[in-house]
Design an enzyme around this catalytic site. Structure first.
Site, mmCIF file in Angstrom:
data_model
loop_
_atom_site.group_PDB
_atom_site.id
_atom_site.type_symbol
_atom_site.label_atom_id
_atom_site.label_comp_id
_atom_site.label_asym_id
_atom_site.label_seq_id
_atom_site.Cartn_x
_atom_site.Cartn_y
_atom_site.Cartn_z
ATOM 1 N N LYS A 198 -2.676 5.667 -4.604
ATOM 2 C CA LYS A 198 -3.851 6.527 -4.366
ATOM 3 C C LYS A 198 -3.762 7.863 -5.108
ATOM 4 O O LYS A 198 -2.681 8.433 -5.249
ATOM 5 C CB LYS A 198 -3.990 6.785 -2.859
ATOM 6 N N ASP A 204 0.834 -1.202 0.000
ATOM 7 C CA ASP A 204 0.000 0.000 0.000
ATOM 8 C C ASP A 204 0.869 1.253 0.000
ATOM 9 O O ASP A 204 1.611 1.499 0.940
ATOM 10 C CB ASP A 204 -0.890 -0.008 1.246
ATOM 11 N N HIS A 250 -7.801 9.032 -2.586
ATOM 12 C CA HIS A 250 -7.207 9.096 -1.246
ATOM 13 C C HIS A 250 -8.133 9.739 -0.198
ATOM 14 O O HIS A 250 -8.287 9.222 0.901
ATOM 15 C CB HIS A 250 -5.878 9.853 -1.324
ATOM 16 N N TYR A 284 2.693 9.953 -0.532
ATOM 17 C CA TYR A 284 3.707 9.479 0.432
ATOM 18 C C TYR A 284 5.123 9.786 -0.076
ATOM 19 O O TYR A 284 6.078 9.707 0.694
ATOM 20 C CB TYR A 284 3.616 7.963 0.669
#
Ligand code: A2P
Length: 277
Positions: free
Chosen positions: A76, A46, A109, A51
Site C-alpha cells: 500500500k 497483505d 492506503h 507496516y
C-alpha cells in the site's frame, strides 16, 4: 458446501477468496509467520510500506517453495508518498523492500482528503500498471464519494476497496456500492482484532452448532457476504484453522444474527478525517 474459489477482479485478474494479514503485532516475526502462511496454503499476502515489514515478507516469498507467480502480493501507498511523482517513489521503495519486480495489487492506503492528492496518486498508479510494475490497482478506506471522484476525474475504477469490516461494523451500504460498481470488498481486521468479538454468545452458539471456532464462523460470514477477509495470526494452529472455512455454511438466520451485532466503527478511523503518513 462452497469450496474456496478465486474471485475475478474488474480488470480480469484473479484474487484468492481469503488472504493473510501481515501487520506485525507484539513484535511477531513476519518472515516466519508469512513463510508458514504460504506453506499452509494462503496465496494472498497483505502488507504495507507503513507496516515496516515488507522486507520480512519479501524474504518469506523468496524462501518459500511456492512459485512467485502463484502469490498475490498486496502492498500500500502511504500518505507520505501521495502525489503524482511521489507515488512512483513509494512503489519503488516497496519493490526494493520486497525485492520483487512487480506487486500484484497496489492500494492507496488512506484517502487523506485534506491533502487532496488521491486522484493524482491514482493517475500514477494507473501508469505504473501500464508499465507492468503493478498488476491491479485498488484503494483502501475510501468512501463512495472518494471512489466516485476517482472515477469522475480519471475514468478508472478501483479493483478493490479494503475497509474495516467485521460483525461489529458490517458496512452494508459501502458493500452495496461496491457490488453495484463491480469492486471487490476486502475486510481489514475481519476478526475485530480478536478479543471481545470472539466471545460474543451469539457467535459462540453458532460455532458450537457447526463444531467450529468463533473465528471460523466470522470468517465464513465474510465469505458469504462476498468479502475477502485478511485475518492475521502469529499462531500456527490458528493460521491453519482460519483457512478451514469452506466445509460448512451459515444459514440466513445465522448470517442475520451475526450482522445484527452492529456497533459501528470500533477504532475511530473515519476515512474522512483519519490521517496517517
Ligand atoms: P494470534 O496472533 O495470537 O492468533 P484481525 O485479523 O481481525 O486483526 O484479528 C487478529 C487477532 O485475532 C490477533 O490478536 C490474533 O491473535 C487473533 N486470532 C486470529 N485468528 C484467531 C483464531 N482462529 N482464534 C482466536 N484468535 C485468533
Amino acid at each position: 458446501m462452497s469450496a474456496a474459489k478465486d474471485i475475478t477482479l474488474n480488470d480480469g485478474n484473479m484474487l484468492p477468496s481469503i488472504g493473510f494479514g501481515t501487520f506485525p503485532q507484539d513484535g511477531n516475526d513476519s518472515e516466519m509467520t508469512t513463510l508458514r502462511a504460504l506453506e499452509y496454503g494462503y496465496r494472498l499476502l497483505d502488507t504495507a510500506l507503513s507496516y515496516g515489514n515488507e522486507s520480512a515478507v519479501g524474504r518469506a516469498i523468496a524462501g518459500s517453495e511456492v512459485p512467485r507467480e502463484e502469490i498475490i502480493v498486496t502492498t500500500k501507498l502511504p500518505g507520505r508518498y501521495q502525489g503524482y511523482k511521489e507515488a512512483k517513489r513509494g512503489l519503488y521503495e516497496s519493490l526494493e523492500n520486497l525485492q520483487l519486480e512487480y506487486v500484484d495489487l497496489y492500494i492507496i492506503h488512506w484517502p487523506l482528503p485534506r491533502l487532496n492528492k488521491y486522484t493524482e496518486s491514482w493517475r500514477m498508479l494507473a501508469e505504473l500498471k501500464q508499465e507492468g510494475l503493478i498488476r491491479s490497482i485498488g484503494v483502501s478506506n475510501f468512501t463512495s464519494e472518494h471512489i466516485e471522484r476517482l472515477v469522475r476525474e480519471t475514468g478508472i475504477l478501483p479493483t478493490v476497496n479494503q475497509i474495516e469490516l467485521h460483525p461489529y461494523f458490517a458496512q452494508q451500504e459501502q458493500r452495496d456500492f461496491h457490488t453495484r460498481h463491480g469492486i471487490v470488498t476486502e475486510s481489514w481486521s475481519p476478526l475485530g482484532r480478536g478479543g471481545k468479538l470472539l466471545k460474543e454468545p451469539a457467535i459462540t452458539a453458532i460455532a458450537n452448532s457447526h463444531n467450529v471456532s468463533p473465528a471460523q464462523v466470522i470468517l465464513r460470514w465474510h465469505i458469504q457476504l462476498g468479502a475477502v477477509p485478511i485475518p492475521k495470526s502469529a499462531d500456527a494452529l490458528r493460521q491453519q484453522q482460519n483457512l478451514e472455512i469452506f466445509g460448512f455454511a451459515l444459514d440466513e438466520t445465522q448470517m442475520k444474527t451475526i450482522t445484527s451485532l452492529e456497533q459501528g466503527r470500533i477504532w475511530c478511523q473515519d476515512p474522512n478525517v483519519y490521517e496517517e503518513f
